[in-house]
Scaffold this active site. Structure first.
Site, PDB file in Angstrom:
ATOM      1  N   LEU A  85      46.124  41.226  39.805  1.00 19.80           N
ATOM      2  CA  LEU A  85      46.640  40.811  40.942  1.00 19.80           C
ATOM      3  C   LEU A  85      46.559  39.511  41.188  1.00 19.80           C
ATOM      4  O   LEU A  85      45.734  38.762  40.873  1.00 19.80           O
ATOM      5  CB  LEU A  85      45.892  41.532  42.124  1.00 19.80           C
ATOM      6  N   ASP A  86      48.021  38.867  41.812  1.00 21.82           N
ATOM      7  CA  ASP A  86      47.828  37.358  42.311  1.00 21.82           C
ATOM      8  C   ASP A  86      46.687  37.230  43.103  1.00 21.82           C
ATOM      9  O   ASP A  86      46.160  38.030  43.609  1.00 21.82           O
ATOM     10  CB  ASP A  86      49.177  37.098  42.960  1.00 21.82           C
ATOM     11  N   ARG A  87      46.577  35.761  43.234  1.00 22.13           N
ATOM     12  CA  ARG A  87      45.276  35.072  43.834  1.00 22.13           C
ATOM     13  C   ARG A  87      45.291  35.658  45.306  1.00 22.13           C
ATOM     14  O   ARG A  87      44.093  36.278  45.821  1.00 22.13           O
ATOM     15  CB  ARG A  87      45.248  33.577  43.988  1.00 22.13           C
TER      16      ARG A  87
END
Length: 290
Positions: free
Chosen positions: A132-134
């Site tokens: 997942l993105d930050r």
């Protein structure tokens, strides 16, 4: 891993049995052979061309996994939803990178997983299956060893690992349910940003509006493909960027990160082949928008 050979598998080569019955890739079998693993039949080392007999006890000992030189274990709390010897599912908080980068070598999910493994005498390295993105929150799938990772990666290609998202987007699309089919590629001059481009890789996003508000809408999303930043790029492309997603044109006056959460995760278990499903409610910062 170990198995007692049944009559229906008698006469199969070890190599054929492992590939056909347990999803071993050729690469994995070579790794066992050349990187310090063992294949034992009734306690004796055997070549993969050995013909199995009914009642044989086949044992596969995997090579010791190597942890990257720059991967440091950290005692960072993780919200673990499920864990067994093969897989781990966690609920990632927004603001945490999945894996280390040159700019941020610490404080990531991978560092925290290594710390968790160290505390529980697990010597394997980190195998993240669904990143997942930050600033995206929600469910992440992790393989606990190289075999599970290989199996889950194959399942993922076959569409047997599914993720569903909830997002808050600006405005409301005229079509309350639809498909965004627009190819995505890296934006010229940027190592981070993506864009819709004719020569990009195919990217398909299914969506359905769940609730409408004055300035934004809650939408449920199912990915058919998994390109970097796909949801964020696609909704920006159709004129409805994610609330808080300043990289792709969203306004951050309501929330300080892109309002995106992976709320559902389904996959076939790499050992038992059981279909498993998890759900996780929206985090508080997204609830406050509703």
């Amino acid at each position: 891993m170990e198995w007692i050979i049944r009559k229906i598998h008698e006469g199969l080569l070890i190599r054929t049995y492992l590939q056909r019955e347990h999803g071993f890739s050729r690469r994995m079998i070579k790794s066992i052979k050349f990187n310090g693993g063992n294949i034992l039949v009734n306690g004796t080392n055997q070549n993969v061309r050995y013909e199995l007999k009914e009642g044989d006890k086949l044992v596969v000992e995997f090579p010791q996994e190597k942890i990257g030189a720059y991967m440091e274990p950290e005692d960072t709390p993780l919200s673990i939803v499920y864990e067994d010897d093969a897989v781990l599912v966690l609920n990632k908080a927004a603001g945490m990178l999945s894996i280390p980068s040159l700019q941020q070598p610490t404080g990531t999910v991978a560092n925290a997983l290594l710390g968790h493994y160290k505390n529980h005498d697990v010597t394997n390295t980190v195998h993240i299956v669904t990143r997942l993105d930050r600033d995206t929150s929600g469910l992440m799938l992790v393989a606990k060893n190289s075999y599970s990772h290989s199996r889950l990666s194959a399942f993922q290609k076959d569409g047997k690992v599914k993720r569903q998202y909830q997002a808050v987007i600006e405005g409301t699309p005229s079509d309350k349910k639809g498909v965004i089919n627009a190819p995505i590629e890296r934006k010229e001059g940027s190592i981070i940003e993506r864009t819709v481009r004719e020569d990009g890789k195919q990217a398909i996003t299914h969506y359905e509006i769940d609730k409408e508000f004055d300035h934004y809408s809650l939408v449920r999303i199912q990915l058919e493909t998994g390109r970097t930043h796909q949801i964020r790029v696609h909704f920006s492309y159709v004129g409805h960027p994610l609330v808080g997603d300043t990289l792709y044109g969203g306004d951050d006056k309501w929330i300080g990160r892109q309002a995106l959460h992976c709320y559902a995760l389904s996959f076939k278990h790499p050992i038992t082949n059981e279909d498993i499903h998890f759900q996780q409610e929206l985090p508080q910062d997204m609830k406050q928008l509703l």
